[in-house]
Write a protein that holds these residues in place. Structure first.
Motif, PDB file in Angstrom:
ATOM      1  N   TRP A 180       6.533   1.292  -9.841  1.00 36.23           N
ATOM      2  CA  TRP A 180       7.887   0.795  -9.600  1.00 36.23           C
ATOM      3  C   TRP A 180       8.836   1.636 -10.456  1.00 36.23           C
ATOM      4  N   PHE A 181       9.995   1.997  -9.877  1.00 33.88           N
ATOM      5  CA  PHE A 181      10.987   2.801 -10.587  1.00 33.88           C
ATOM      6  C   PHE A 181      12.272   1.998 -10.778  1.00 33.88           C
ATOM      7  N   SER A 182      13.015   2.339 -11.828  1.00 35.44           N
ATOM      8  CA  SER A 182      14.229   1.589 -12.151  1.00 35.44           C
ATOM      9  C   SER A 182      15.292   1.718 -11.075  1.00 35.44           C
ATOM     10  N   GLY A 183      15.183   2.709 -10.194  1.00 38.71           N
ATOM     11  CA  GLY A 183      16.099   2.811  -9.060  1.00 38.71           C
ATOM     12  C   GLY A 183      15.720   1.912  -7.906  1.00 38.71           C
ATOM     13  N   GLY A 184      14.563   1.242  -7.997  1.00 36.48           N
ATOM     14  CA  GLY A 184      14.163   0.273  -6.983  1.00 36.48           C
ATOM     15  C   GLY A 184      12.996   0.685  -6.116  1.00 36.48           C
ATOM     16  N   GLU A 185      12.599   1.959  -6.145  1.00 38.18           N
ATOM     17  CA  GLU A 185      11.530   2.431  -5.266  1.00 38.18           C
ATOM     18  C   GLU A 185      10.152   2.041  -5.797  1.00 38.18           C
ATOM     19  N   VAL A 186       9.179   2.067  -4.880  1.00 39.16           N
ATOM     20  CA  VAL A 186       7.775   1.914  -5.250  1.00 39.16           C
ATOM     21  C   VAL A 186       7.002   3.102  -4.685  1.00 39.16           C
ATOM     22  N   PHE A 187       5.787   3.313  -5.232  1.00 36.78           N
ATOM     23  CA  PHE A 187       5.013   4.482  -4.806  1.00 36.78           C
ATOM     24  C   PHE A 187       3.536   4.253  -5.120  1.00 36.78           C
ATOM     25  N   ARG A 188       2.687   4.682  -4.193  1.00 41.39           N
ATOM     26  CA  ARG A 188       1.235   4.639  -4.425  1.00 41.39           C
ATOM     27  C   ARG A 188       0.860   5.800  -5.355  1.00 41.39           C
ATOM     28  N   SER A 189       0.694   5.497  -6.623  1.00 41.82           N
ATOM     29  CA  SER A 189       0.619   6.528  -7.655  1.00 41.82           C
ATOM     30  C   SER A 189      -0.776   6.850  -8.133  1.00 41.82           C
ATOM     31  N   GLY A 190      -1.766   6.093  -7.743  1.00 42.92           N
ATOM     32  CA  GLY A 190      -3.135   6.383  -8.157  1.00 42.92           C
ATOM     33  C   GLY A 190      -4.080   6.128  -7.011  1.00 42.92           C
ATOM     34  N   CYS A 191      -4.468   7.177  -6.284  1.00 42.61           N
ATOM     35  CA  CYS A 191      -5.195   7.043  -5.029  1.00 42.61           C
ATOM     36  C   CYS A 191      -6.518   7.801  -5.106  1.00 42.61           C
ATOM     37  N   THR A 192      -7.601   7.174  -4.667  1.00 45.91           N
ATOM     38  CA  THR A 192      -8.887   7.855  -4.631  1.00 45.91           C
ATOM     39  C   THR A 192      -9.311   8.130  -3.191  1.00 45.91           C
ATOM     40  N   TYR A 193     -10.077   9.213  -3.058  1.00 45.41           N
ATOM     41  CA  TYR A 193     -10.650   9.617  -1.769  1.00 45.41           C
ATOM     42  C   TYR A 193     -12.025  10.210  -2.010  1.00 45.41           C
ATOM     43  N   ARG A 194     -12.828  10.191  -0.985  1.00 48.78           N
ATOM     44  CA  ARG A 194     -14.075  10.956  -0.956  1.00 48.78           C
ATOM     45  C   ARG A 194     -14.009  11.907   0.225  1.00 48.78           C
ATOM     46  N   ARG A 195     -14.346  13.150  -0.052  1.00 48.07           N
ATOM     47  CA  ARG A 195     -14.400  14.173   0.988  1.00 48.07           C
ATOM     48  C   ARG A 195     -15.719  14.923   0.819  1.00 48.07           C
ATOM     49  N   GLY A 196     -16.591  14.836   1.829  1.00 45.92           N
ATOM     50  CA  GLY A 196     -17.918  15.396   1.674  1.00 45.92           C
ATOM     51  C   GLY A 196     -18.628  14.704   0.529  1.00 45.92           C
ATOM     52  N   SER A 197     -19.168  15.488  -0.414  1.00 42.79           N
ATOM     53  CA  SER A 197     -19.829  14.917  -1.581  1.00 42.79           C
ATOM     54  C   SER A 197     -18.894  14.782  -2.772  1.00 42.79           C
ATOM     55  N   GLY A 198     -17.626  15.182  -2.629  1.00 47.99           N
ATOM     56  CA  GLY A 198     -16.699  15.219  -3.753  1.00 47.99           C
ATOM     57  C   GLY A 198     -15.771  14.019  -3.800  1.00 47.99           C
ATOM     58  N   LYS A 199     -15.294  13.717  -5.006  1.00 47.94           N
ATOM     59  CA  LYS A 199     -14.343  12.632  -5.236  1.00 47.94           C
ATOM     60  C   LYS A 199     -12.993  13.220  -5.649  1.00 47.94           C
ATOM     61  N   ILE A 200     -11.925  12.609  -5.131  1.00 50.48           N
ATOM     62  CA  ILE A 200     -10.560  13.084  -5.367  1.00 50.48           C
ATOM     63  C   ILE A 200      -9.744  11.925  -5.943  1.00 50.48           C
ATOM     64  N   PHE A 201      -8.927  12.230  -6.951  1.00 49.27           N
ATOM     65  CA  PHE A 201      -7.973  11.254  -7.470  1.00 49.27           C
ATOM     66  C   PHE A 201      -6.602  11.908  -7.529  1.00 49.27           C
ATOM     67  N   TYR A 202      -5.633  11.304  -6.853  1.00 46.84           N
ATOM     68  CA  TYR A 202      -4.242  11.743  -6.971  1.00 46.84           C
ATOM     69  C   TYR A 202      -3.544  10.830  -7.973  1.00 46.84           C
ATOM     70  N   PHE A 203      -2.882  11.446  -8.982  1.00 49.01           N
ATOM     71  CA  PHE A 203      -2.179  10.686 -10.021  1.00 49.01           C
ATOM     72  C   PHE A 203      -0.766  11.227 -10.138  1.00 49.01           C
ATOM     73  N   ARG A 204       0.239  10.367  -9.940  1.00 52.48           N
ATOM     74  CA  ARG A 204       1.608  10.776  -9.743  1.00 52.48           C
ATOM     75  C   ARG A 204       2.364  11.322 -10.958  1.00 52.48           C
ATOM     76  N   PRO A 205       2.289  10.719 -12.167  1.00 58.03           N
ATOM     77  CA  PRO A 205       3.187  11.136 -13.258  1.00 58.03           C
ATOM     78  C   PRO A 205       2.985  12.595 -13.672  1.00 58.03           C
TER      79      PRO A 205
END
Length: 254
Positions: A180-205
């Motif tokens: 959540w941001f002070s301007g009012g927006e929200v965002f999916r900031s910590g997302c995990t995925y699996r692709r093939g045998s690998g693991k992915i984490f997206y982290f926003r800050p």
């Protein structure tokens, strides 16, 4: 096997990749990160007990990601922003292949537009943004997830760039943080995925003009993510034409 004789887990081999352009062009960034954001990220990992950490940058030969480096990397951190197009397609494809083969990938902040991440997601990965000293509160929405351990209910960052929905990514396998941001927006900031045998984490800050990568909570999450994304033992993947395991019936085909 007794407990004292049990094999101990090995340290994951981590490579922190950074385009390292802003520090050479913007004094505000170089003042914050005099040795580069990649050095601050590497220091944060070492602070959390990782001993096998190296860095690589865009302007090194093959962007510092030679075949030998990638082959000996268990977890790759990726920060890019203004120079996504300068990353060669060949190197980006090698990163994608290594993820399929089991390497973990942690994509940070503006790395959402990087060639490897877009290739692995299959979408535009576009979003809303604003650079205006927003306050960010990253709420833990999956308290039981290993990446969220030790950070409390939320992480507060006093000044950050805003990213807002809609974030054009596939639905995450797991959503760990929602901002959540002070301007009012929200965002999916910590997302995990699996692709093939690998693991992915997206982290926003991690905008370059803010000291985000010195923040204790952010460093905790990245360290947790490095442990989570490290390869684990799994059954082998097999493809292509195969001979039968059992004898097949003989006779004419109809």
């Amino acid at each position: 096997m007794t407990q004292q004789n049990a094999p101990q887990p090995t340290q994951p081999r981590i490579t922190v990749w950074h385009e390292y352009r802003h520090e050479h062009e913007n004094k505000a960034v170089s003042d914050l990160y005099p040795h580069g954001m990649h050095a601050a990220l590497a220091d944060g990992l070492r602070e959390h007990g990782f001993s096998n950490v190296r860095t690589a940058t865009l302007d090194e030969p093959e962007h510092g990601l030679t075949d030998d480096v990638l082959a000996s990397t268990d977890v790759l951190l990726w920060w890019g922003h203004k120079a996504h197009g300068d990353v060669s397609d060949a190197v980006a494809e090698k990163v994608v292949q290594r993820v399929w083969d089991g390497m973990g990938l942690i994509v940070l902040h503006s790395g959402h537009f990087s060639k490897p991440f877009k290739r692995l997601m299959g979408t535009s990965c576009d979003l809303k943004w604003r650079e205006a000293n927003d306050r960010e509160r990253l709420w833990v929405v999956d308290p039981g997830h290993p990446i969220a351990q030790g950070v409390g209910e939320y992480i507060e960052i006093e000044q950050e760039e805003m990213y807002g929905e809609h974030f054009d990514i596939p639905a995450p396998d797991e959503l760990v943080f929602l901002s959540w941001f002070s301007g009012g927006e929200v965002f999916r900031s910590g997302c995990t995925y699996r692709r093939g045998s690998g693991k992915i984490f997206y982290f926003r800050p991690g905008h370059e003009t803010y000291p985000t990568y010195y923040h204790a909570g952010v460093r905790q999450v990245i360290a947790n993510a490095a442990r989570w994304a490290a390869p684990t033992a799994s059954a082998p993947r097999a493809f292509g034409n195969r001979q039968p395991l059992e004898a097949l019936p003989t006779g004419e085909r109809r």
